[in-house]
Design a protein around this motif. Sequence first.
Motif, mmCIF file in Angstrom:
data_model
loop_
_atom_site.group_PDB
_atom_site.id
_atom_site.type_symbol
_atom_site.label_atom_id
_atom_site.label_comp_id
_atom_site.label_asym_id
_atom_site.label_seq_id
_atom_site.Cartn_x
_atom_site.Cartn_y
_atom_site.Cartn_z
ATOM 1 N N GLN A 25 0.638 -0.670 -0.251
ATOM 2 C CA GLN A 25 -0.182 -0.254 -0.103
ATOM 3 C C GLN A 25 0.544 1.045 -0.594
ATOM 4 N N ALA A 28 2.315 1.859 -3.500
ATOM 5 C CA ALA A 28 1.276 2.826 -4.112
ATOM 6 C C ALA A 28 1.181 3.556 -3.958
ATOM 7 N N LYS A 64 -2.343 -4.158 -8.935
ATOM 8 C CA LYS A 64 -4.251 -4.732 -7.930
ATOM 9 C C LYS A 64 -4.188 -3.263 -6.854
ATOM 10 N N GLU A 65 -2.875 -2.825 -5.958
ATOM 11 C CA GLU A 65 -3.110 -2.253 -5.447
ATOM 12 C C GLU A 65 -2.691 -0.928 -5.209
ATOM 13 N N SER A 67 -3.845 0.012 -8.803
ATOM 14 C CA SER A 67 -5.842 0.250 -9.046
ATOM 15 C C SER A 67 -6.105 0.602 -8.886
ATOM 16 N N GLN A 68 -6.023 0.916 -7.736
ATOM 17 C CA GLN A 68 -7.368 0.824 -7.035
ATOM 18 C C GLN A 68 -6.549 1.884 -5.667
ATOM 19 N N THR A 69 -5.362 2.833 -6.004
ATOM 20 C CA THR A 69 -5.241 3.524 -5.362
ATOM 21 C C THR A 69 -5.752 5.480 -6.354
ATOM 22 N N ALA A 71 -7.582 5.123 -9.019
ATOM 23 C CA ALA A 71 -8.586 5.134 -9.571
ATOM 24 C C ALA A 71 -9.534 6.523 -9.535
ATOM 25 N N ARG A 73 -8.842 9.093 -9.777
ATOM 26 C CA ARG A 73 -8.091 10.384 -9.676
ATOM 27 C C ARG A 73 -7.002 11.076 -10.916
ATOM 28 N N SER A 81 -3.877 6.305 -14.653
ATOM 29 C CA SER A 81 -3.912 4.998 -15.434
ATOM 30 C C SER A 81 -2.794 3.407 -15.140
#
Length: 175
Positions: A25, A28, A64-65, A67-69, A71, A73, A81
Amino acid sequence: MELGVSMLPLACAVAQGIRFAGETQIKAAYLFKFLAFTEWPARAFDGREAPLVIGVMGSEALMKELSQTVAGRTVADRVVSVRELHAGDSTTGLHVLFVGRAAAHRLNAVLAAAKGQPLLTVGEAEDGQPQVVAINFVVVDEKLRFDILPSAAELAGLKISSRLLAVARKVSTGS
């Protein structure tokens, strides 16, 4: 000491190379923040609406992390992206490339293929190994830090903010 059932997820995480809780995390978050402290030449973008693209090679968990971070923004009015890269994939269109430990053996080939591109390269070589990327993550006393090699960014036509240099663990002057 016997591992209890509640310790099993932690033991699996350690076996998979996660050295402390939250490392993925934090990486990311750093990768996202690096965007605001890096200046790319105009040629790095196909137009004013072109996104900032971060490529990830060798770390599915970070992919994966991240991509969530990112999203939804933006940075400097550009959508951010993330793209996963595999061996042989082109780095064209990327602005940041993270090469994880699992792909470290491909690092030199990837860097050679990306030579001359306006690409911020980020890796995670163990402390003490020669640094060839612009930014290298290191773990010191169970804390994630990063070292910067400004000459690697400059060769790519990028400018790293002095504010980012000021918070780096180490800024190398060699090439």
